[in-house]
Design a protein around this motif. Sequence first.
Motif, PDB file in Angstrom:
ATOM      1  N   ALA A  64      -5.476  -1.354 -12.450  1.00 14.17           N
ATOM      2  CA  ALA A  64      -6.713  -1.996 -11.992  1.00 14.17           C
ATOM      3  C   ALA A  64      -6.388  -2.959 -10.859  1.00 14.17           C
ATOM      4  CB  ALA A  64      -7.394  -2.725 -13.142  1.00 14.17           C
ATOM      5  N   THR A  65      -7.404  -3.267 -10.048  1.00 17.41           N
ATOM      6  CA  THR A  65      -7.217  -4.153  -8.901  1.00 17.41           C
ATOM      7  C   THR A  65      -8.268  -5.252  -8.895  1.00 17.41           C
ATOM      8  OG1 THR A  65      -6.413  -2.268  -7.616  1.00 17.41           O
ATOM      9  CG2 THR A  65      -6.957  -4.259  -6.388  1.00 17.41           C
ATOM     10  N   THR A  66      -7.811  -6.469  -8.660  1.00 17.04           N
ATOM     11  CA  THR A  66      -8.716  -7.609  -8.481  1.00 17.04           C
ATOM     12  C   THR A  66      -8.250  -8.378  -7.242  1.00 17.04           C
ATOM     13  OG1 THR A  66      -7.331  -8.995  -9.924  1.00 17.04           O
ATOM     14  CG2 THR A  66      -9.180  -7.832 -10.959  1.00 17.04           C
ATOM     15  N   GLN A  67      -9.063  -9.355  -6.839  1.00 20.67           N
ATOM     16  CA  GLN A  67      -8.688 -10.217  -5.718  1.00 20.67           C
ATOM     17  C   GLN A  67      -8.641 -11.665  -6.178  1.00 20.67           C
ATOM     18  OE1 GLN A  67     -11.579  -8.482  -2.665  1.00 20.67           O
ATOM     19  NE2 GLN A  67      -9.851  -9.053  -1.335  1.00 20.67           N
ATOM     20  N   ASN A  68      -7.621 -12.397  -5.717  1.00 20.29           N
ATOM     21  CA  ASN A  68      -7.531 -13.807  -6.063  1.00 20.29           C
ATOM     22  C   ASN A  68      -8.288 -14.659  -5.058  1.00 20.29           C
ATOM     23  OD1 ASN A  68      -5.892 -13.942  -3.771  1.00 20.29           O
ATOM     24  ND2 ASN A  68      -3.970 -13.934  -4.956  1.00 20.29           N
ATOM     25  N   GLN A  69      -8.200 -15.970  -5.195  1.00 25.28           N
ATOM     26  CA  GLN A  69      -8.962 -16.874  -4.328  1.00 25.28           C
ATOM     27  C   GLN A  69      -8.571 -16.744  -2.858  1.00 25.28           C
ATOM     28  OE1 GLN A  69      -8.229 -20.733  -6.055  1.00 25.28           O
ATOM     29  NE2 GLN A  69      -9.782 -20.460  -7.658  1.00 25.28           N
ATOM     30  N   ASN A  70      -7.368 -16.292  -2.594  1.00 20.84           N
ATOM     31  CA  ASN A  70      -6.919 -16.142  -1.205  1.00 20.84           C
ATOM     32  C   ASN A  70      -7.333 -14.804  -0.606  1.00 20.84           C
ATOM     33  OD1 ASN A  70      -5.582 -18.639  -1.348  1.00 20.84           O
ATOM     34  ND2 ASN A  70      -3.745 -17.672  -2.216  1.00 20.84           N
ATOM     35  N   GLY A  71      -7.955 -13.968  -1.429  1.00 25.53           N
ATOM     36  CA  GLY A  71      -8.345 -12.651  -0.943  1.00 25.53           C
ATOM     37  C   GLY A  71      -7.262 -11.617  -1.079  1.00 25.53           C
ATOM     38  N   LYS A  73      -3.677  -9.669   1.575  1.00 29.36           N
ATOM     39  CA  LYS A  73      -4.815  -9.003   2.193  1.00 29.36           C
ATOM     40  C   LYS A  73      -4.455  -8.410   3.545  1.00 29.36           C
ATOM     41  CE  LYS A  73      -9.653  -9.833   3.485  1.00 29.36           C
ATOM     42  NZ  LYS A  73     -10.726 -10.853   3.539  1.00 29.36           N
ATOM     43  N   LYS A  74      -3.615  -9.098   4.301  1.00 32.74           N
ATOM     44  CA  LYS A  74      -3.261  -8.629   5.639  1.00 32.74           C
ATOM     45  C   LYS A  74      -2.409  -7.364   5.616  1.00 32.74           C
ATOM     46  CE  LYS A  74       0.829 -11.654   5.899  1.00 32.74           C
ATOM     47  NZ  LYS A  74       1.794 -10.543   5.888  1.00 32.74           N
ATOM     48  N   ASP A  75      -1.773  -7.098   4.477  1.00 28.31           N
ATOM     49  CA  ASP A  75      -0.897  -5.927   4.385  1.00 28.31           C
ATOM     50  C   ASP A  75      -1.598  -4.694   3.829  1.00 28.31           C
ATOM     51  OD1 ASP A  75       1.180  -7.445   5.342  1.00 28.31           O
ATOM     52  OD2 ASP A  75       1.943  -7.973   3.345  1.00 28.31           O
ATOM     53  N   MET A  76      -2.785  -4.873   3.239  1.00 27.96           N
ATOM     54  CA  MET A  76      -3.492  -3.745   2.650  1.00 27.96           C
ATOM     55  C   MET A  76      -4.113  -2.881   3.739  1.00 27.96           C
ATOM     56  SD  MET A  76      -4.107  -2.124  -0.125  1.00 27.96           S
ATOM     57  CE  MET A  76      -4.010  -3.163  -1.578  1.00 27.96           C
ATOM     58  N   ARG A  77      -4.104  -1.578   3.544  1.00 29.22           N
ATOM     59  CA  ARG A  77      -4.695  -0.628   4.477  1.00 29.22           C
ATOM     60  C   ARG A  77      -5.743   0.213   3.758  1.00 29.22           C
ATOM     61  NH1 ARG A  77      -2.310  -3.699   6.943  1.00 29.22           N
ATOM     62  NH2 ARG A  77      -0.706  -3.431   8.550  1.00 29.22           N
ATOM     63  N   LEU A  78      -6.781   0.620   4.524  1.00 31.92           N
ATOM     64  CA  LEU A  78      -7.833   1.474   3.972  1.00 31.92           C
ATOM     65  C   LEU A  78      -7.640   2.893   4.467  1.00 31.92           C
ATOM     66  CD1 LEU A  78     -11.003  -0.789   4.384  1.00 31.92           C
ATOM     67  CD2 LEU A  78      -9.546  -0.506   2.370  1.00 31.92           C
ATOM     68  N   TYR A 118      -7.879   2.213  -0.873  1.00 33.25           N
ATOM     69  CA  TYR A 118      -6.675   1.552  -0.393  1.00 33.25           C
ATOM     70  C   TYR A 118      -5.578   2.583  -0.140  1.00 33.25           C
ATOM     71  CZ  TYR A 118      -9.151  -2.402  -2.470  1.00 33.25           C
ATOM     72  OH  TYR A 118     -10.102  -3.325  -2.812  1.00 33.25           O
ATOM     73  N   GLU A 119      -4.928   2.436   0.994  1.00 34.16           N
ATOM     74  CA  GLU A 119      -3.803   3.318   1.317  1.00 34.16           C
ATOM     75  C   GLU A 119      -2.536   2.752   0.665  1.00 34.16           C
ATOM     76  OE1 GLU A 119      -2.364   6.264   1.812  1.00 34.16           O
ATOM     77  OE2 GLU A 119      -3.883   6.503   3.377  1.00 34.16           O
ATOM     78  N   ALA A 120      -2.577   2.691  -0.668  1.00 33.75           N
ATOM     79  CA  ALA A 120      -1.462   2.115  -1.434  1.00 33.75           C
ATOM     80  C   ALA A 120      -1.293   2.898  -2.729  1.00 33.75           C
ATOM     81  CB  ALA A 120      -1.732   0.645  -1.735  1.00 33.75           C
ATOM     82  N   LYS A 121      -0.039   3.103  -3.125  1.00 35.01           N
ATOM     83  CA  LYS A 121       0.269   3.835  -4.342  1.00 35.01           C
ATOM     84  C   LYS A 121       1.364   3.114  -5.132  1.00 35.01           C
ATOM     85  CE  LYS A 121      -1.024   8.464  -2.741  1.00 35.01           C
ATOM     86  NZ  LYS A 121      -0.595   9.871  -2.574  1.00 35.01           N
ATOM     87  N   LEU A 122       1.365   3.384  -6.437  1.00 34.63           N
ATOM     88  CA  LEU A 122       2.392   2.839  -7.332  1.00 34.63           C
ATOM     89  C   LEU A 122       3.227   3.994  -7.876  1.00 34.63           C
ATOM     90  CD1 LEU A 122       0.264   0.305  -9.437  1.00 34.63           C
ATOM     91  CD2 LEU A 122       1.507  -0.110  -7.296  1.00 34.63           C
ATOM     92  N   VAL A 123       4.544   3.818  -7.870  1.00 36.32           N
ATOM     93  CA  VAL A 123       5.455   4.837  -8.387  1.00 36.32           C
ATOM     94  C   VAL A 123       6.263   4.237  -9.528  1.00 36.32           C
ATOM     95  CG1 VAL A 123       7.328   6.431  -7.866  1.00 36.32           C
ATOM     96  CG2 VAL A 123       5.632   5.884  -6.103  1.00 36.32           C
ATOM     97  N   PRO A 124       6.091   4.730 -10.773  1.00 40.84           N
ATOM     98  CA  PRO A 124       6.893   4.198 -11.892  1.00 40.84           C
ATOM     99  C   PRO A 124       8.312   4.749 -11.841  1.00 40.84           C
ATOM    100  CG  PRO A 124       5.503   5.988 -12.660  1.00 40.84           C
ATOM    101  CD  PRO A 124       5.147   5.773 -11.206  1.00 40.84           C
ATOM    102  N   ILE A 125       9.287   3.891 -12.108  1.00 39.34           N
ATOM    103  CA  ILE A 125      10.697   4.287 -12.118  1.00 39.34           C
ATOM    104  C   ILE A 125      11.304   3.827 -13.436  1.00 39.34           C
ATOM    105  CG2 ILE A 125      12.924   4.111 -10.948  1.00 39.34           C
ATOM    106  CD1 ILE A 125      11.429   3.391  -8.402  1.00 39.34           C
ATOM    107  N   GLY A 126      11.907   4.759 -14.168  1.00 33.96           N
ATOM    108  CA  GLY A 126      12.500   4.441 -15.464  1.00 33.96           C
ATOM    109  C   GLY A 126      13.727   3.560 -15.351  1.00 33.96           C
TER     110      GLY A 126
END
Length: 308
Positions: free
Chosen positions: A172-179, A216-221, A227-235
Amino acid sequence: MNGNLISSLDKNATSYEFNNLNPNVSYTVKVVSKYSGGYSSIGQTATAKTAIPLEDVTDLSADAKYDSIKLSWTRPDSDFFSHVKIYRKKLGQKSFWDQLFGATAVSAATTSDGYTPMFETNGTYWTDLTVTPDTTYSYKVTSVNIEGNESQGVTIETTTPSEPVPTMSGVATTQNQNGDYVVTWTSPTKGTVKVLINRQEYTVVDAATQQVIIPKKDMRLNFFGGYEAKLVPIGEFGTEGEAVQVPTVGETKIDFPFSFNDFIQTVINILVWAAPFILLSFVLVFWRPIVELIKKMLVNAKGGRVKQ
């Protein structure tokens, strides 16, 4: 023995064996010589103590998982048993061909014995938490009695399975006070999580933290507004799972199977494949006007007329 007549022996006998004695007990033995006429010597006495028995454990078994091996056994049924000592020897990691054909590679570093002391306990089980996947181990369990004497021990071999492929869930994704974007997950909690932005590695965090903050400045759409972002789990041992797209704020799972770049690449691949068929269809439909156009161009070039 202890004042009791045990046996009378022939004069040529030079030894006698006592059986069914109790362990860890002192016995006094007196040997008396008998002569004709009923005479007896004063005799010679000697005191000896029976040894304490040394018995090995029984029913030794091993339950191997990718990150642990549990040993269990039955202790000797003896009042003189003290504890067990556990030793381990790493026989080797299985290569691809070993796993395919069932071969086992023996480490060249193995000595004549090769066992390393691991643990001592008076219990009936022990779990080794220092193993690695796809590895064969040999364990030796010895018994120690109350005098400190150690048995030869019994051994068992077992092989750990491969590390299971980790999966991401509860993202899940949320935003903090700094955006900034706070991405959380419920699993995995072991190993690490690699963050990709625009298909490039952005950072790697401990999975146990169950969150990562992306400024926020690093996130891409992407093309779809996600969001142009992914998570990869590594054991824990490096096994990578399937990448999961970071959901937009308010979402709890992945809705888009591909990014904008994936979409564009797919369109290009379809056009390259379909282009010859499109060109052929164009020629079949418009071949007459094309032929007439070519004729006119040739006639105009020669300054003549086209016959109708």
